[in-house]
Design a protein around this motif. Structure first.
Motif, PDB file in Angstrom:
ATOM      1  N   ARG A  69      10.181  12.459  44.087  1.00  0.00           N
ATOM      2  CA  ARG A  69      10.829  11.740  42.918  1.00  0.00           C
ATOM      3  C   ARG A  69       9.584  10.483  42.056  1.00  0.00           C
ATOM      4  O   ARG A  69       8.857   9.824  43.640  1.00  0.00           O
ATOM      5  CB  ARG A  69      12.161  11.312  43.016  1.00  0.00           C
ATOM      6  CG  ARG A  69      11.493   9.854  44.894  1.00  0.00           C
ATOM      7  CD  ARG A  69      13.650  10.033  45.406  1.00  0.00           C
ATOM      8  NE  ARG A  69      12.485   9.282  46.018  1.00  0.00           N
ATOM      9  CZ  ARG A  69      13.243   7.745  46.372  1.00  0.00           C
ATOM     10  NH1 ARG A  69      13.528   7.402  44.555  1.00  0.00           N
ATOM     11  NH2 ARG A  69      13.535   7.392  47.162  1.00  0.00           N
ATOM     12  N   ASP A  70      10.409  10.309  41.258  1.00  0.00           N
ATOM     13  CA  ASP A  70       9.486   8.956  41.192  1.00  0.00           C
ATOM     14  C   ASP A  70       8.986   7.437  41.429  1.00  0.00           C
ATOM     15  O   ASP A  70       7.655   7.259  40.934  1.00  0.00           O
ATOM     16  CB  ASP A  70      10.058   8.496  38.943  1.00  0.00           C
ATOM     17  CG  ASP A  70      10.165   9.613  38.351  1.00  0.00           C
ATOM     18  OD1 ASP A  70       9.396  10.361  38.447  1.00  0.00           O
ATOM     19  OD2 ASP A  70      10.648   9.598  37.467  1.00  0.00           O
ATOM     20  N   ALA A 121       4.048   5.811  47.050  1.00  0.00           N
ATOM     21  CA  ALA A 121       3.059   6.029  47.969  1.00  0.00           C
ATOM     22  C   ALA A 121       1.683   5.776  47.698  1.00  0.00           C
ATOM     23  O   ALA A 121       0.774   5.306  48.051  1.00  0.00           O
ATOM     24  CB  ALA A 121       3.229   7.324  47.410  1.00  0.00           C
ATOM     25  N   ALA A 122       1.698   5.632  45.740  1.00  0.00           N
ATOM     26  CA  ALA A 122       0.433   5.182  45.296  1.00  0.00           C
ATOM     27  C   ALA A 122      -0.024   3.099  46.130  1.00  0.00           C
ATOM     28  O   ALA A 122      -0.737   2.837  46.295  1.00  0.00           O
ATOM     29  CB  ALA A 122      -0.098   5.022  43.743  1.00  0.00           C
ATOM     30  N   ASP A 171       1.013   2.713  48.586  1.00  0.00           N
ATOM     31  CA  ASP A 171       0.476   1.888  49.698  1.00  0.00           C
ATOM     32  C   ASP A 171      -0.793   2.601  49.943  1.00  0.00           C
ATOM     33  O   ASP A 171      -1.527   1.469  50.754  1.00  0.00           O
ATOM     34  CB  ASP A 171       1.655   2.599  50.715  1.00  0.00           C
ATOM     35  CG  ASP A 171       3.012   2.748  50.885  1.00  0.00           C
ATOM     36  OD1 ASP A 171       3.093   1.369  50.582  1.00  0.00           O
ATOM     37  OD2 ASP A 171       3.837   3.251  51.218  1.00  0.00           O
ATOM     38  N   ALA A 172      -0.932   3.467  48.766  1.00  0.00           N
ATOM     39  CA  ALA A 172      -2.945   3.987  49.215  1.00  0.00           C
ATOM     40  C   ALA A 172      -3.548   2.802  49.088  1.00  0.00           C
ATOM     41  O   ALA A 172      -4.667   2.783  49.617  1.00  0.00           O
ATOM     42  CB  ALA A 172      -3.043   5.133  48.323  1.00  0.00           C
ATOM     43  N   VAL A 173      -3.156   1.853  47.901  1.00  0.00           N
ATOM     44  CA  VAL A 173      -4.144   0.595  47.674  1.00  0.00           C
ATOM     45  C   VAL A 173      -3.967   0.161  49.030  1.00  0.00           C
ATOM     46  O   VAL A 173      -4.894  -0.695  49.412  1.00  0.00           O
ATOM     47  CB  VAL A 173      -3.794  -0.460  46.333  1.00  0.00           C
ATOM     48  CG1 VAL A 173      -4.291  -1.559  46.297  1.00  0.00           C
ATOM     49  CG2 VAL A 173      -3.771   1.192  45.380  1.00  0.00           C
ATOM     50  N   LEU A 174      -3.073   0.061  49.329  1.00  0.00           N
ATOM     51  CA  LEU A 174      -2.731  -1.876  51.004  1.00  0.00           C
ATOM     52  C   LEU A 174      -4.049  -0.685  51.606  1.00  0.00           C
ATOM     53  O   LEU A 174      -4.397  -1.570  52.737  1.00  0.00           O
ATOM     54  CB  LEU A 174      -1.143  -1.641  51.376  1.00  0.00           C
ATOM     55  CG  LEU A 174      -1.206  -2.555  51.976  1.00  0.00           C
ATOM     56  CD1 LEU A 174      -1.704  -4.374  51.810  1.00  0.00           C
ATOM     57  CD2 LEU A 174       0.384  -2.732  52.774  1.00  0.00           C
ATOM     58  N   ALA A 218      -5.229   5.638  39.790  1.00  0.00           N
ATOM     59  CA  ALA A 218      -3.999   6.340  40.273  1.00  0.00           C
ATOM     60  C   ALA A 218      -2.873   4.963  40.588  1.00  0.00           C
ATOM     61  O   ALA A 218      -1.295   5.464  40.174  1.00  0.00           O
ATOM     62  CB  ALA A 218      -4.119   7.437  41.303  1.00  0.00           C
ATOM     63  N   PHE A 219      -2.749   3.749  40.955  1.00  0.00           N
ATOM     64  CA  PHE A 219      -2.084   3.052  41.367  1.00  0.00           C
ATOM     65  C   PHE A 219      -1.511   2.625  39.645  1.00  0.00           C
ATOM     66  O   PHE A 219      -0.401   2.829  39.552  1.00  0.00           O
ATOM     67  CB  PHE A 219      -2.416   1.592  41.821  1.00  0.00           C
ATOM     68  CG  PHE A 219      -1.247   0.690  42.129  1.00  0.00           C
ATOM     69  CD1 PHE A 219      -0.168   0.501  42.824  1.00  0.00           C
ATOM     70  CD2 PHE A 219      -1.599   0.002  41.016  1.00  0.00           C
ATOM     71  CE1 PHE A 219       0.797  -0.260  42.851  1.00  0.00           C
ATOM     72  CE2 PHE A 219      -0.312  -1.258  41.032  1.00  0.00           C
ATOM     73  CZ  PHE A 219       0.772  -0.977  41.793  1.00  0.00           C
ATOM     74  N   LEU A 220      -2.095   1.918  39.400  1.00  0.00           N
ATOM     75  CA  LEU A 220      -1.967   2.049  37.489  1.00  0.00           C
ATOM     76  C   LEU A 220      -0.963   3.034  37.173  1.00  0.00           C
ATOM     77  O   LEU A 220       0.018   2.878  36.385  1.00  0.00           O
ATOM     78  CB  LEU A 220      -3.442   1.683  36.962  1.00  0.00           C
ATOM     79  CG  LEU A 220      -3.313   0.547  37.159  1.00  0.00           C
ATOM     80  CD1 LEU A 220      -5.304   0.032  36.592  1.00  0.00           C
ATOM     81  CD2 LEU A 220      -3.067  -0.813  36.752  1.00  0.00           C
TER      82      LEU A 220
END
Length: 279
Positions: free
Chosen positions: A2-3, A9-10, A12-15, A191-193
């Motif tokens: 879901r949105d 998820a994005a 947490d990927a940066v963190l 991807a986060f942006l």
């Protein structure tokens, strides 16, 4: 997913890419819980980082290693904006509530004497807090601050309005490319942006410029860092106004930088200036 799950998820990927060990906490306040990521030596002088609107504490991924080498870093998700802070308490009606929220954060984390650093909208909040409670701060660093020393460019506001009213990943990318002249270099950050288009915020607080007499009376040692190619405001005019209104401040324009590329891209000069000032 879901949105909202895509966004987190994005996030947490940066963190996970932060180059230092991080301890994350949720700090209570009358406005809700504030997510704070803490790193650096426990006995280091504290520095609180406030991000620009729509970027969250994750925006500091390229700066925390340099800052945390000597300081105890507290990277904050803004109340009312996207991120992992939860605005489920008192309403945010303006700058006064954001200042009260930051006061509560300082109380809970025992941060009296901390340095305060903000980018963009976060710089506006930081400046308002310095005017409200100068006795609580060590030093103040403002990175391409918006609506602090001059108004925002109508052209910038027109380009940003579609992203605010009906965000999509494509619109976020187009806005970033227009302001910076290129796509973000780091793929995880890119991807986060994209994912921020799916995130939710509870309140967009109107930024009212501080009064000139209050700025001139500011006693907190300050550094104002402006991006040479920022499209948010007229940079030479903003620099002149900052020197006039904050006579004790050091005002520096970073070459080859844009508003949205700070602080994530080519951070070496920014990190050097910040660490020297905060030392």
């Amino acid at each position: 997913m879901r949105d909202e799950a895509v966004f987190f998820a994005a996030y947490d990927a940066v963190l996970r890419q932060w180059p230092v060990e991080v301890h994350s906490v949720d700090v209570p306040s009358p406005y809700g819980s504030t997510r704070v990521h803490i790193c650096g030596p426990e006995d280091g002088a504290p520095v609180v980082l406030l991000p620009g609107g729509g970027s969250t504490s994750m925006v500091w991924f390229a700066n925390v290693k340099a800052l945390a080498s000597t300081h105890r870093v507290y990277a904050v998700d803004l109340m009312g904006d996207i991120g992992r802070s939860v605005h489920d308490g008192a309403p945010l009606r303006g700058a006064g509530d954001l200042v009260a929220w930051l006061d509560a954060l300082f109380d809970e984390l025992d941060l009296d004497g901390a340095h305060l650093c903000g980018h963009s909208y976060g710089a506006w909040i930081a400046l308002n807090h310095a005017l409200h409670a100068p006795h609580r701060l060590g030093r103040l660093a403002l990175i391409d601050p918006t609506n602090c020393f001059g108004g925002m460019s109508p052209r910038y506001l027109m380009h940003g309005l579609p992203v605010l009213l009906k965000p999509t990943a494509e619109r976020v990318r187009a806005f970033h490319r227009w302001e910076t002249g290129r796509a973000p270099e780091d793929p995880v950050w890119r991807a986060f942006l994209d994912s921020t288009a799916t995130a939710r915020r509870s309140k967009v607080v109107a930024m009212r410029r501080p009064r000139a007499q209050h700025l001139r009376a500011c006693t907190v040692p300050a550094l104002v860092l402006l991006a040479e190619h920022s499209r948010v405001h007229d940079v030479p005019r903003t620099a002149a106004a900052a020197r006039r209104l904050l006579p004790r401040a050091s005002v520096v324009t970073l070459p080859d930088a844009s508003h949205h590329s700070l602080p994530t891209e080519r951070p070496a000069e920014l990190n050097r200036l910040l660490t020297e000032f905060l030392a």
